[in-house]
Structures are given as structure tokens and as C-alpha cells.
Design an enzyme around this catalytic site. Sequence first.
Site, PDB file in Angstrom:
ATOM      1  CB  THR A  69      -0.103   5.561   7.523  1.00 53.40           C
ATOM      2  OG1 THR A  69      -0.266   5.578   5.928  1.00 53.40           O
ATOM      3  CG2 THR A  69      -0.732   7.123   7.815  1.00 53.40           C
ATOM      4  CB  ALA A  91      -0.964   6.410   1.577  1.00 56.56           C
ATOM      5  CB  VAL A 132       3.534   5.728  -3.190  1.00 53.64           C
ATOM      6  CG1 VAL A 132       3.014   4.280  -3.178  1.00 53.64           C
ATOM      7  CG2 VAL A 132       2.348   6.653  -3.978  1.00 53.64           C
ATOM      8  CE  LYS A 133       5.898   3.002   5.032  1.00 56.47           C
ATOM      9  NZ  LYS A 133       5.322   2.790   6.317  1.00 56.47           N
ATOM     10  CB  ILE A 134       7.239   0.735  -2.967  1.00 55.28           C
ATOM     11  CG1 ILE A 134       6.248   1.918  -3.609  1.00 55.28           C
ATOM     12  CG2 ILE A 134       7.243  -0.460  -3.719  1.00 55.28           C
ATOM     13  CD1 ILE A 134       5.030   1.547  -4.372  1.00 55.28           C
TER      14      ILE A 134
END
Length: 214
Positions: A27, A56, A82-84
Site C-alpha cells: 500500500t 505500510a 515498513v515502506k521507506i
Amino acid sequence: MKIFMDTANVAEIAEMAALGVVYGVTTNPSLIAKTGRTQAEVIPEICALVEGPVSAEVISTDCEGMVAEARKLVKISDKVVVKIPCIAEGLKAVKILAAEGIKTNVTLVFSLGQALLAARAGATYVSPFIGRLDDIGENGVALVENMVKVFRQYNLSTQIIAASIRNMEHVDKVMLAGADIATIPTKVLKEMLLHPLTDKGLAQFLEDYKNSLK
């Protein structure tokens, strides 16, 4: 190649997950916004639908903020990744989070250099955006091919998620290129099911069956 869905639409995920082909979901803030709901509402529901990771994304642009957001996001579920963003502050955050055992997906990757830096920083996944590269006249699939070569050459454990997929041709090409994962929009994923010869063959089988009963 594992299949992820690139959407935050829970109904769409439930529909395709029922087929047993969807392993994870990615997402982003734009996809979450389309649902009219918050990330805190949507992510737990998505995690309940799939076996694998659910990405996310943070919205902070400084390392401290990203790390703080990441620590909150992973409390939602042990499936959360975790998207960074692939920026200097982002890689600082990836290094810290990797040391804490928090999985990350470095996003908005457009070059081989960015991919290598993300992997060396400790990213669990790296997401090259092939469609957006195609939009500016570059070859997005070629980037995936080169990433596969480099990651194998140097025994990097970071997995490659082919992202920004626009069509079936993209899916076929990243599959052949050796991407670990493709994150696919619902429309394209449904198109993967279809072929006119399948429909024609099924219609013929059914017709032959009916005729055999006469």
C-alpha cells in the site's frame, strides 16, 4: 515469483486472496486515501486476509520521524513491513530499523545505485518502479534485470519487488527477469486469468458434454 497486490481496497484483496494466489500486499498513502479510510483502519484488515507481508508507508521525511512511525506500524501486526522512501534520511532509518529487527521495503527506487545503497543499508525489500521509468523513456524492466544480476553477484539477501506495473507485458517481463516478487494492481491481476482460447475451449467442452447426453 511471488504475487503481491498493489492496492488498499479490502474487498478487492479478499476476492483475489480467495484464489490462493496472493501472498502479500503493498500500500501507499495514495492508495489508502482512495479508500476514504485511515491506514490504522485498513492495514489490520488486509493483514487478516493474506499470509505474507503487508507494506505500510511512512509519511515523515526525516529519519527520526520515520523510525517513530515504523515502531508504531509494526505494532499493528507482525506481517507489517515498513515502506521507506529511497532518500538519505530514509536509508538512515532503514539501518536503525534493521538493527531492531523491523522489516523494511525501500520504495521509489529508479536506479541501480539506489537499489544497491538500499540493500547495503539493510532493506528487506527494494521496490523499483518500472512503469514510472517507462513514462520518462527509460527501460524499467532492464533495471529489474540488472538488479537481479547485481544482487546475485554479491549475494545480497534483499528481495526485489517489481512495482509500478501497468500491464500484462510488465508482469511477463519481470517474471522472466527473475524478480522475487511483483506487486500487481487488481485490474492487471484479473487480466492474468484471461485468455480467449481458455473461454473457447471451455465452451467447446460444455457443448460436447451436452451433446453426449442427447
